[in-house]
Design a protein around this motif. Structure first.
Motif, PDB file in Angstrom:
ATOM      1  N   PRO A 107     -27.517   1.762   4.014  1.00  0.00           N
ATOM      2  CA  PRO A 107     -26.382   0.874   3.731  1.00  0.00           C
ATOM      3  C   PRO A 107     -25.076   1.509   4.205  1.00  0.00           C
ATOM      4  O   PRO A 107     -24.912   2.729   4.220  1.00  0.00           O
ATOM      5  CB  PRO A 107     -26.403   0.732   2.204  1.00  0.00           C
ATOM      6  CG  PRO A 107     -27.190   1.889   1.707  1.00  0.00           C
ATOM      7  CD  PRO A 107     -28.138   2.283   2.804  1.00  0.00           C
ATOM      8  N   GLU A 108     -24.139   0.656   4.631  1.00  0.00           N
ATOM      9  CA  GLU A 108     -22.839   1.134   5.081  1.00  0.00           C
ATOM     10  C   GLU A 108     -21.922   1.319   3.884  1.00  0.00           C
ATOM     11  O   GLU A 108     -21.933   0.508   2.953  1.00  0.00           O
ATOM     12  CB  GLU A 108     -22.204   0.135   6.052  1.00  0.00           C
ATOM     13  CG  GLU A 108     -22.870   0.140   7.408  1.00  0.00           C
ATOM     14  CD  GLU A 108     -22.083  -0.680   8.421  1.00  0.00           C
ATOM     15  OE1 GLU A 108     -20.844  -0.698   8.352  1.00  0.00           O
ATOM     16  OE2 GLU A 108     -22.733  -1.290   9.270  1.00  0.00           O
ATOM     17  N   LEU A 109     -21.147   2.385   3.911  1.00  0.00           N
ATOM     18  CA  LEU A 109     -20.173   2.623   2.854  1.00  0.00           C
ATOM     19  C   LEU A 109     -18.921   1.801   3.154  1.00  0.00           C
ATOM     20  O   LEU A 109     -18.485   1.692   4.300  1.00  0.00           O
ATOM     21  CB  LEU A 109     -19.808   4.104   2.793  1.00  0.00           C
ATOM     22  CG  LEU A 109     -20.954   5.059   2.433  1.00  0.00           C
ATOM     23  CD1 LEU A 109     -20.468   6.500   2.529  1.00  0.00           C
ATOM     24  CD2 LEU A 109     -21.478   4.763   1.045  1.00  0.00           C
ATOM     25  N   GLN A 110     -18.367   1.214   2.121  1.00  0.00           N
ATOM     26  CA  GLN A 110     -17.140   0.431   2.281  1.00  0.00           C
ATOM     27  C   GLN A 110     -15.939   1.366   2.155  1.00  0.00           C
ATOM     28  O   GLN A 110     -15.388   1.551   1.086  1.00  0.00           O
ATOM     29  CB  GLN A 110     -17.091  -0.686   1.222  1.00  0.00           C
ATOM     30  CG  GLN A 110     -18.249  -1.665   1.285  1.00  0.00           C
ATOM     31  CD  GLN A 110     -18.313  -2.379   2.632  1.00  0.00           C
ATOM     32  OE1 GLN A 110     -17.296  -2.761   3.189  1.00  0.00           O
ATOM     33  NE2 GLN A 110     -19.531  -2.536   3.142  1.00  0.00           N
ATOM     34  N   LEU A 111     -15.546   1.977   3.255  1.00  0.00           N
ATOM     35  CA  LEU A 111     -14.439   2.919   3.266  1.00  0.00           C
ATOM     36  C   LEU A 111     -13.158   2.199   3.677  1.00  0.00           C
ATOM     37  O   LEU A 111     -13.189   1.263   4.465  1.00  0.00           O
ATOM     38  CB  LEU A 111     -14.717   4.056   4.246  1.00  0.00           C
ATOM     39  CG  LEU A 111     -15.986   4.876   3.979  1.00  0.00           C
ATOM     40  CD1 LEU A 111     -16.184   5.886   5.085  1.00  0.00           C
ATOM     41  CD2 LEU A 111     -15.903   5.559   2.636  1.00  0.00           C
ATOM     42  N   LYS A 112     -12.048   2.644   3.104  1.00  0.00           N
ATOM     43  CA  LYS A 112     -10.774   2.068   3.500  1.00  0.00           C
ATOM     44  C   LYS A 112      -9.737   3.188   3.603  1.00  0.00           C
ATOM     45  O   LYS A 112      -9.854   4.237   2.969  1.00  0.00           O
ATOM     46  CB  LYS A 112     -10.329   0.989   2.519  1.00  0.00           C
ATOM     47  CG  LYS A 112     -10.192   1.448   1.088  1.00  0.00           C
ATOM     48  CD  LYS A 112      -9.832   0.282   0.200  1.00  0.00           C
ATOM     49  CE  LYS A 112      -9.817   0.755  -1.259  1.00  0.00           C
ATOM     50  NZ  LYS A 112      -9.482  -0.309  -2.164  1.00  0.00           N
ATOM     51  N   ALA A 113      -8.723   2.949   4.392  1.00  0.00           N
ATOM     52  CA  ALA A 113      -7.673   3.934   4.622  1.00  0.00           C
ATOM     53  C   ALA A 113      -6.730   3.987   3.426  1.00  0.00           C
ATOM     54  O   ALA A 113      -6.456   2.974   2.792  1.00  0.00           O
ATOM     55  CB  ALA A 113      -6.891   3.577   5.879  1.00  0.00           C
ATOM     56  N   ILE A 114      -6.268   5.191   3.129  1.00  0.00           N
ATOM     57  CA  ILE A 114      -5.300   5.380   2.060  1.00  0.00           C
ATOM     58  C   ILE A 114      -3.925   5.432   2.710  1.00  0.00           C
ATOM     59  O   ILE A 114      -3.690   6.185   3.656  1.00  0.00           O
ATOM     60  CB  ILE A 114      -5.572   6.677   1.276  1.00  0.00           C
ATOM     61  CG1 ILE A 114      -6.953   6.599   0.639  1.00  0.00           C
ATOM     62  CG2 ILE A 114      -4.493   6.931   0.258  1.00  0.00           C
ATOM     63  CD1 ILE A 114      -7.372   7.883  -0.033  1.00  0.00           C
ATOM     64  N   GLU A 115      -3.023   4.633   2.183  1.00  0.00           N
ATOM     65  CA  GLU A 115      -1.686   4.599   2.759  1.00  0.00           C
ATOM     66  C   GLU A 115      -0.885   5.813   2.299  1.00  0.00           C
ATOM     67  O   GLU A 115      -0.978   6.250   1.151  1.00  0.00           O
ATOM     68  CB  GLU A 115      -0.981   3.315   2.341  1.00  0.00           C
ATOM     69  CG  GLU A 115      -1.620   2.083   2.946  1.00  0.00           C
ATOM     70  CD  GLU A 115      -0.874   0.816   2.598  1.00  0.00           C
ATOM     71  OE1 GLU A 115       0.344   0.881   2.323  1.00  0.00           O
ATOM     72  OE2 GLU A 115      -1.515  -0.239   2.604  1.00  0.00           O
ATOM     73  N   SER A 116      -0.058   6.317   3.189  1.00  0.00           N
ATOM     74  CA  SER A 116       0.781   7.462   2.886  1.00  0.00           C
ATOM     75  C   SER A 116       2.041   6.990   2.171  1.00  0.00           C
ATOM     76  O   SER A 116       2.598   5.945   2.480  1.00  0.00           O
ATOM     77  CB  SER A 116       1.168   8.173   4.188  1.00  0.00           C
ATOM     78  OG  SER A 116       2.096   9.178   3.914  1.00  0.00           O
ATOM     79  N   ASP A 117       2.490   7.766   1.184  1.00  0.00           N
ATOM     80  CA  ASP A 117       3.699   7.377   0.453  1.00  0.00           C
ATOM     81  C   ASP A 117       4.936   8.158   0.922  1.00  0.00           C
ATOM     82  O   ASP A 117       6.007   8.047   0.339  1.00  0.00           O
ATOM     83  CB  ASP A 117       3.504   7.525  -1.048  1.00  0.00           C
ATOM     84  CG  ASP A 117       3.087   8.936  -1.433  1.00  0.00           C
ATOM     85  OD1 ASP A 117       3.081   9.806  -0.558  1.00  0.00           O
ATOM     86  OD2 ASP A 117       2.771   9.144  -2.610  1.00  0.00           O
ATOM     87  N   ASN A 118       4.785   8.960   1.971  1.00  0.00           N
ATOM     88  CA  ASN A 118       5.888   9.694   2.607  1.00  0.00           C
ATOM     89  C   ASN A 118       6.660  10.622   1.656  1.00  0.00           C
ATOM     90  O   ASN A 118       7.827  10.909   1.889  1.00  0.00           O
ATOM     91  CB  ASN A 118       6.875   8.734   3.292  1.00  0.00           C
ATOM     92  CG  ASN A 118       6.218   8.044   4.470  1.00  0.00           C
ATOM     93  OD1 ASN A 118       5.363   8.622   5.114  1.00  0.00           O
ATOM     94  ND2 ASN A 118       6.617   6.822   4.724  1.00  0.00           N
ATOM     95  N   ARG A 119       6.071  11.076   0.564  1.00  0.00           N
ATOM     96  CA  ARG A 119       6.731  12.046  -0.311  1.00  0.00           C
ATOM     97  C   ARG A 119       6.584  13.435   0.324  1.00  0.00           C
ATOM     98  O   ARG A 119       5.579  13.725   0.959  1.00  0.00           O
ATOM     99  CB  ARG A 119       6.080  12.048  -1.689  1.00  0.00           C
ATOM    100  CG  ARG A 119       6.429  10.785  -2.490  1.00  0.00           C
ATOM    101  CD  ARG A 119       5.927  10.901  -3.899  1.00  0.00           C
ATOM    102  NE  ARG A 119       4.473  10.757  -3.890  1.00  0.00           N
ATOM    103  CZ  ARG A 119       3.699  10.836  -4.946  1.00  0.00           C
ATOM    104  NH1 ARG A 119       4.220  11.092  -6.120  1.00  0.00           N
ATOM    105  NH2 ARG A 119       2.418  10.690  -4.855  1.00  0.00           N
ATOM    106  N   PRO A 120       7.579  14.307   0.120  1.00  0.00           N
ATOM    107  CA  PRO A 120       7.469  15.660   0.694  1.00  0.00           C
ATOM    108  C   PRO A 120       6.339  16.441  -0.004  1.00  0.00           C
ATOM    109  O   PRO A 120       6.089  16.265  -1.205  1.00  0.00           O
ATOM    110  CB  PRO A 120       8.832  16.280   0.411  1.00  0.00           C
ATOM    111  CG  PRO A 120       9.458  15.458  -0.659  1.00  0.00           C
ATOM    112  CD  PRO A 120       8.834  14.092  -0.573  1.00  0.00           C
ATOM    113  N   LEU A 121       5.694  17.289   0.765  1.00  0.00           N
ATOM    114  CA  LEU A 121       4.620  18.110   0.219  1.00  0.00           C
ATOM    115  C   LEU A 121       5.216  19.260  -0.570  1.00  0.00           C
ATOM    116  O   LEU A 121       6.260  19.819  -0.235  1.00  0.00           O
ATOM    117  CB  LEU A 121       3.740  18.662   1.349  1.00  0.00           C
ATOM    118  CG  LEU A 121       2.987  17.621   2.190  1.00  0.00           C
ATOM    119  CD1 LEU A 121       2.266  18.316   3.330  1.00  0.00           C
ATOM    120  CD2 LEU A 121       2.013  16.843   1.321  1.00  0.00           C
ATOM    121  N   LYS A 122       4.524  19.624  -1.660  1.00  0.00           N
ATOM    122  CA  LYS A 122       4.972  20.740  -2.483  1.00  0.00           C
ATOM    123  C   LYS A 122       4.208  21.989  -2.065  1.00  0.00           C
ATOM    124  O   LYS A 122       3.032  21.930  -1.741  1.00  0.00           O
ATOM    125  CB  LYS A 122       4.705  20.452  -3.966  1.00  0.00           C
ATOM    126  CG  LYS A 122       5.523  19.287  -4.485  1.00  0.00           C
ATOM    127  CD  LYS A 122       5.263  19.060  -5.937  1.00  0.00           C
ATOM    128  CE  LYS A 122       6.065  17.882  -6.444  1.00  0.00           C
ATOM    129  NZ  LYS A 122       5.822  17.635  -7.858  1.00  0.00           N
TER     130      LYS A 122
END
Length: 114
Positions: free
Chosen positions: A95-110
């Motif tokens: 079976p195929e996995l239902q994968l979707k892209a996660i949107e970036s929230d553009n917060r600075p990395l810590k």
């Protein structure tokens, strides 16, 4: 009687271009051998024939250059076959996995202090 050196005869053939062609072909062959680590072959064939049957002193020399450069193997592909002879990239029994892209929230990395 001294004979004309072979290298000088090669320089005369094909209006002087045969020597340049052989130089280029040999260079390409060496590069291909280095890239593939496989053996190659450069062949010079000289066909010699009488210009006409009445004159044995005049000959025609026809050069031919054959460069057998080694090649890399083509990439293999694993595919799945069906009973009707079709080829599929994905396993039809899995079976195929239902994968979707996660949107970036553009917060600075810590960063953590060491």
């Amino acid at each position: 009687m001294d004979k004309t050196p072979f290298s000088q005869i090669i320089a005369y053939l094909n209006k002087g271009m045969l020597e340049a062609e052989l130089t280029d072909e040999l260079s390409e062959l060496v590069k291909a051998v280095r890239d593939t680590h496989r053996m190659g072959e450069l062949t010079l064939k000289l066909k010699v024939q009488l210009h006409n049957a009445r004159d044995e002193d005049t000959v025609i020399i026809t050069p031919a250059v054959n460069n057998k450069k080694p090649r890399l193997d083509m990439a293999k592909a694993i595919m799945y076959s069906t009973a009707d002879g079709d080829l599929l990239r994905n396993d039809p029994n899995q079976p195929e996995l239902q994968l979707k892209a996660i949107e970036s929230d553009n917060r600075p990395l810590k960063t953590l202090a060491q």
